[in-house]
Scaffold this active site. Structure first.
Site, short mmCIF file in Angstrom:
data_model
loop_
_atom_site.label_atom_id
_atom_site.label_comp_id
_atom_site.label_asym_id
_atom_site.label_seq_id
_atom_site.Cartn_x
_atom_site.Cartn_y
_atom_site.Cartn_z
N ILE A 65 -13.52 -1.80 7.11
CA ILE A 65 -12.33 -0.94 7.14
C ILE A 65 -12.42 0.04 5.96
O ILE A 65 -11.68 -0.07 4.99
CB ILE A 65 -11.02 -1.74 7.13
CG1 ILE A 65 -11.03 -2.86 6.08
CG2 ILE A 65 -10.74 -2.32 8.51
CD1 ILE A 65 -9.68 -3.52 5.89
N TYR A 85 0.83 -1.20 0.00
CA TYR A 85 0.00 0.00 0.00
C TYR A 85 0.87 1.26 0.00
O TYR A 85 0.38 2.34 -0.33
CB TYR A 85 -0.90 0.06 1.24
CG TYR A 85 -1.93 -1.03 1.37
CD1 TYR A 85 -2.13 -1.98 0.38
CD2 TYR A 85 -2.72 -1.10 2.52
CE1 TYR A 85 -3.07 -2.98 0.52
CE2 TYR A 85 -3.67 -2.08 2.67
CZ TYR A 85 -3.84 -3.03 1.68
OH TYR A 85 -4.78 -4.01 1.85
N LYS A 99 -12.00 3.46 3.73
CA LYS A 99 -10.90 4.42 3.58
C LYS A 99 -11.44 5.68 2.95
O LYS A 99 -12.41 5.67 2.19
CB LYS A 99 -9.78 3.84 2.74
CG LYS A 99 -10.15 3.68 1.28
CD LYS A 99 -8.96 3.83 0.37
CE LYS A 99 -9.42 3.87 -1.07
NZ LYS A 99 -8.36 4.16 -2.01
N SER A 100 -10.81 6.77 3.28
CA SER A 100 -11.09 8.05 2.64
C SER A 100 -9.93 8.98 2.95
O SER A 100 -9.34 8.92 4.03
CB SER A 100 -12.40 8.66 3.16
OG SER A 100 -12.61 9.93 2.57
N LEU A 123 -17.46 0.28 1.01
CA LEU A 123 -18.20 1.36 0.36
C LEU A 123 -18.20 1.22 -1.15
O LEU A 123 -18.51 2.17 -1.87
CB LEU A 123 -17.63 2.73 0.77
CG LEU A 123 -17.59 2.99 2.28
CD1 LEU A 123 -17.09 4.40 2.57
CD2 LEU A 123 -18.95 2.76 2.92
N ASN A 161 -17.69 8.43 8.42
CA ASN A 161 -17.68 6.97 8.36
C ASN A 161 -17.67 6.33 9.74
O ASN A 161 -17.96 5.14 9.88
CB ASN A 161 -16.48 6.48 7.56
CG ASN A 161 -16.60 6.77 6.08
OD1 ASN A 161 -17.69 7.07 5.58
ND2 ASN A 161 -15.49 6.71 5.36
#
Length: 331
Positions: free
Chosen positions: A287, A114, A289-290, A249, A299
């Site tokens: 989990i 990542y 992410k943003s 999401l 969230n």
């Protein structure tokens, strides 16, 4: 928190898992739940795979779950109900993790590929939270030497242990018995607390258990109303394997679904919040992410509303084996 418009940039025979540890909850004098990051690491097991913090099991009555409640793993240790994913965030990782910790997130998910580990290490080093207040999930790759990979990750993160380490994906040939045995040995030495897998099917997990005798604590997989497997979840519940949901999401691709938007409107919530709340009531650990500070906060704002039994059923019925990433690894 009021509903927000959709934002497609927000994402790219052991004890059964999924029970809620109620001793991690506290109530202030006004009767409101507050986060207690120093809560006990162990608690009472509840029925597997469902949120049971005084809930009415999908009856539609308000489900009371505190942000500090935790899921109990098959090992007796616990993990937070929701974490921050860091895949694809880029150079803003340290700032995003800091935003998340300030918003009371207590779990961060990462992997070497990542590129997020240096930023996470920077954020944790500067955070007010103690190390035991943040649950860190790492991964090893299919070609790794387990010990070298874990030690390298800990060095980059500047940590002395990981709370959970996963095999990121099954090797092209076999199910990763060598990797799994290596992780078990490292766990026994204390470099990681719990071990699990990611992107594994039921058949692959069964083969892994048969070959090694070691049952994963967690299987981290893509999971949303549009792509999930009740059969896999039932299998995992029977073995005490907790499902962590990545891309919960849908990488923003299904936030405009009419059913999802209708439910969100009735709750005065965003579609993203409904998707995450569905995970909580389904007994899985999302989990999301943003990179947006507002969305990171949004969230996490899941603990003062609930989905009715009809809402859950309508969302379940959206399942079409869909994947935001081209295919469900466990399908």
């Amino acid at each position: 928190m009021t509903a927000r418009p959709s934002d497609k940039s927000r994402e790219h025979r052991h004890p059964a898992s999924g029970g809620i540890d109620q001793r991690a909850q506290q109530i202030d004098p006004a009767g409101h739940h507050r986060l207690d990051l120093n809560a006990s690491a162990k608690g009472t097991m509840k029925q597997p795979g469902r949120v049971e913090a005084r809930d009415e099991d999908r009856s539609g009555t308000m489900t009371t779950i505190a942000p500090s409640a935790r899921r109990e793993l098959r090992t007796g240790r616990t993990m937070p109900l929701i974490g921050l994913g860091t895949w694809g965030i880029g150079e803003d990782v340290a700032r995003v993790v800091d935003d998340a910790l300030r918003a009371d997130y207590a779990m961060i998910d990462t992997a070497r590929d990542y590129g997020s580990q240096p930023g996470i290490g920077d954020a944790l080093r500067g955070a007010a939270a103690r190390r035991d207040q943040v649950y860190v999930v790492t991964k090893i790759e299919e070609a790794d030497n387990p010990r070298e990979a874990v030690e390298n990750d800990l060095n980059v993160l500047r940590l002395d242990h990981a709370d959970l380490t996963l095999i990121h994906r099954p090797p092209p040939n076999g199910v990763g018995e060598r990797l799994w045995e290596g992780l078990a040995a490292i766990r026994d030495e204390g470099l990681v607390r719990d071990i699990g897998v990611s992107n594994y099917s039921v058949a692959q997990i069964e083969t892994l258990i048969e070959a090694t005798g070691e049952v994963p604590a967690v299987n981290q997989i893509e999971w949303s109303p549009f792509g999930h497997s009740s059969a896999l979840q039932a299998h995992h519940q029977a073995l005490g394997i907790l499902i962590m949901a990545y891309s919960p999401l849908t990488c923003g691709q299904r936030l405009d679904d009419p059913v999802l938007r209708d439910i969100a409107a009735t709750k005065n919530r965003s579609p993203a919040q409904v998707l995450l709340r569905w995970n909580l009531q389904r007994g899985t650990v999302p989990i999301p992410k943003s990179s947006s500070a507002d969305h990171v906060v949004e969230n996490f704002a899941l603990f003062d509303f609930s989905l009715s039994g009809d809402d859950i059923l309508r969302l379940d019925e959206l399942n079409e084996g869909w994947s935001a990433l081209g295919g469900l690894a466990y399908d």
